[in-house]
Design an enzyme around this catalytic site. Structure first.
Site, mmCIF file in Angstrom:
data_model
loop_
_atom_site.group_PDB
_atom_site.id
_atom_site.type_symbol
_atom_site.label_atom_id
_atom_site.label_comp_id
_atom_site.label_asym_id
_atom_site.label_seq_id
_atom_site.Cartn_x
_atom_site.Cartn_y
_atom_site.Cartn_z
ATOM 1 N N CYS A 40 38.080 44.193 32.894
ATOM 2 C CA CYS A 40 38.720 44.025 34.187
ATOM 3 C C CYS A 40 40.191 43.741 33.967
ATOM 4 O O CYS A 40 40.606 43.316 32.895
ATOM 5 C CB CYS A 40 38.080 42.900 34.971
ATOM 6 S SG CYS A 40 38.397 41.288 34.278
ATOM 7 N N CYS A 64 49.923 26.885 40.570
ATOM 8 C CA CYS A 64 49.973 27.587 39.295
ATOM 9 C C CYS A 64 50.958 26.976 38.310
ATOM 10 O O CYS A 64 52.123 26.737 38.637
ATOM 11 C CB CYS A 64 50.321 29.052 39.533
ATOM 12 S SG CYS A 64 50.279 30.054 38.036
ATOM 13 N N ARG A 95 30.943 33.436 40.676
ATOM 14 C CA ARG A 95 31.382 32.957 39.369
ATOM 15 C C ARG A 95 32.031 31.584 39.478
ATOM 16 O O ARG A 95 32.897 31.368 40.320
ATOM 17 C CB ARG A 95 32.385 33.949 38.769
ATOM 18 C CG ARG A 95 32.886 33.584 37.393
ATOM 19 C CD ARG A 95 33.743 34.681 36.792
ATOM 20 N NE ARG A 95 32.994 35.905 36.710
ATOM 21 C CZ ARG A 95 33.155 36.915 37.574
ATOM 22 N NH1 ARG A 95 34.043 36.838 38.538
ATOM 23 N NH2 ARG A 95 32.432 37.991 37.446
ATOM 24 N N CYS A 97 53.542 30.146 43.805
ATOM 25 C CA CYS A 97 52.203 29.629 44.126
ATOM 26 C C CYS A 97 52.095 28.166 43.680
ATOM 27 O O CYS A 97 52.246 27.848 42.502
ATOM 28 C CB CYS A 97 51.136 30.463 43.429
ATOM 29 S SG CYS A 97 51.257 32.250 43.768
ATOM 30 N N CYS A 125 37.037 42.227 42.721
ATOM 31 C CA CYS A 125 36.728 40.812 42.523
ATOM 32 C C CYS A 125 37.769 40.005 43.269
ATOM 33 O O CYS A 125 38.967 40.212 43.081
ATOM 34 C CB CYS A 125 36.760 40.488 41.038
ATOM 35 S SG CYS A 125 36.642 38.740 40.648
ATOM 36 N N CYS A 154 38.456 39.952 30.539
ATOM 37 C CA CYS A 154 39.365 39.940 31.670
ATOM 38 C C CYS A 154 40.798 39.883 31.164
ATOM 39 O O CYS A 154 41.195 38.906 30.535
ATOM 40 C CB CYS A 154 39.077 38.735 32.552
ATOM 41 S SG CYS A 154 37.337 38.599 32.974
ATOM 42 N N CYS A 176 56.571 33.284 35.662
ATOM 43 C CA CYS A 176 56.269 34.090 36.841
ATOM 44 C C CYS A 176 57.298 33.824 37.944
ATOM 45 O O CYS A 176 57.694 32.672 38.167
ATOM 46 C CB CYS A 176 54.872 33.759 37.357
ATOM 47 S SG CYS A 176 54.368 34.757 38.781
#
Length: 419
Positions: A142, A72, A272, A69, A202, A109, A65
């Protein structure tokens, strides 16, 4: 406690607590912890009964990526030894999804690392959504692909997506300390785009990144204002090879207080327990079911989770039941307000995604994308949560390598998934 009685009354009326009341929940003592859980449990049962919704992650594209972040394992510059692979084909993704559905999951997901999807990526994911829905009747799907451009949410909705996940992660005031390659406002904009397209939104948070109580309350109040159908609560997994590798500062008690605070502030929303529950709640996971009404089944994006069979046993032993595909997740007033998370077809369908990916596909962070470990995910192959007999008691902030394991099975590998 007068505080808890007040919060229960407000929760049953969907009334927003004061900031002082929310902060007071986080400041309660361990002696009062069971009272806090019992009070928040009343609110949870009022709106969701004893049902537990199961969700299953499929990592469509792993690693590499360009975003930075800090939490991550897929971030730019990460040295974490995670799986790296490009897009799964639709049939591969559908096969992976089927494993979770066979284990009792209601929602799949679909997650992909990256800043956000290109139009070609949206075409890819749209084809995958169609394939999964054709091969698995009644499944909720999702997507979690990162920051959305204009028109992309509408295209995903047209392809059959029920929901879109994009987490705020932390408070606006501290967001720049965690990520510099995109902004808090970018994330809010993507949640708005999902809402506007008719997708069930979400959006959640990551706890354990060194934030203050005030930061936690800030982000949860911001989420209440955004009004997503689902709020995933992630507990940071300090993945080796990331800047937050030494942030081991959560306890099971702290995690339970955070979940209780979220339930009081968002009483009628699907809360969740996402990444990190096996690592930080450990043997106290069953208590968290009295606060949250949704969990992930099996493994996560780049880390191993508790075995699906153990999840099902835990739910039954705690006196809860798995939510069926024919049951509506959200309370009627939300499910009929435009298609909430798990609402039935007549109500507009919809569900809250959770895979925490795309820009913010987190290992230890974003909705479910985490470096958590669990049953059998230990270097020594021990029982879930076990520590090798020779291991010394870990010191504060010391890495817990016995609790974190990189995912080596499931989608993108030749090994069967842990569902």
């Amino acid at each position: 406690m007068d505080l808890l009685n007040t919060l229960v009354d407000k929760g049953l009326r969907r009334e927003l607590p004061t900031r002082g009341e929310a902060l007071a929940v986080l400041a309660t003592s361990d002696d009062d912890l069971l009272d806090v859980v019992a009070a928040a449990g009343k609110v949870r049962r009022h709106w969701f009964g004893r049902r537990v919704k199961l969700n299953y992650l499929v990592n469509l594209k792993s690693g590499l990526c360009p975003e930075d972040c800090s939490y991550c394992s897929q971030r730019l510059g990460s040295k974490a030894d995670i799986l790296k692979y490009t897009w799964l084909k639709p049939d591969q993704a559908s096969e992976a999804a089927a494993a979770g559905l066979a284990g009792g999951a209601k929602r799949v997901c679909l997650v992909a690392s990256g800043r956000g999807p290109t139009d070609r990526d949206v075409d890819r994911v749209s084809e995958t959504i169609k394939t999964i829905k054709e091969q698995n009747e009644g499944v909720e799907v999702c997507a979690c692909l990162g920051l959305l451009s204009d028109g992309q949410a509408e295209r995903l909705r047209a392809a059959g997506a029920d929901a879109y996940n994009h987490n705020l992660n932390t408070s606006e005031s501290t967001y720049g300390d965690i990520t510099t390659t995109h902004t808090y406002a970018d994330r809010v904009d993507t949640v708005h785009k999902a809402h506007a397209a008719g997708l069930s939104a979400c959006s959640g948070l990551i706890a354990g990144m060194g934030e203050s109580d005030e930061d936690l309350v800030d982000v949860v109040y911001s989420l209440r204002e955004l009004d997503p159908d689902s709020v995933p609560v992630n507990f940071l997994i300090p993945f080796e090879g990331t800047p937050l590798a030494k942030e081991w500062n959560l306890t099971p008690q702290r995690c339970l207080r955070i979940l209780a605070m979220v339930r009081f502030v968002c009483p009628d929303v699907e809360v969740r327990i996402a990444g990190g529950r096996e690592v930080h709640l450990r043997s106290m996971q069953p208590l968290a079911l009295h606060l949250a009404n949704s969990i992930f089944l099996g493994d996560y994006l780049t880390s191993e989770g508790q075995a699906g069979k153990a999840d099902l046993e835990m739910i039954a032993d705690a006196g809860f039941e798995v939510e069926g595909a024919d049951q509506v997740t959200l309370p009627r007033h939300r499910a009929t307000a435009g298609g909430g998370c798990g609402s039935d077809a007549a109500a507009g369908g919809g569900g809250a995604p959770e895979g925490a990916a795309g820009c913010g596909s987190h290992e230890g962070g974003g909705c479910g994308a985490h470096a958590d470990a669990g049953c059998g995910s230990h270097g020594g192959g021990g029982v879930c949560g076990s520590v090798p007999a020779t291991a010394a008691e870990p010191k504060a902030n010391e890495p817990r390598t016995d609790l974190v394991a990189v995912r080596r099975r499931g989608a993108g590998t030749d090994l069967a998934p842990n569902a």
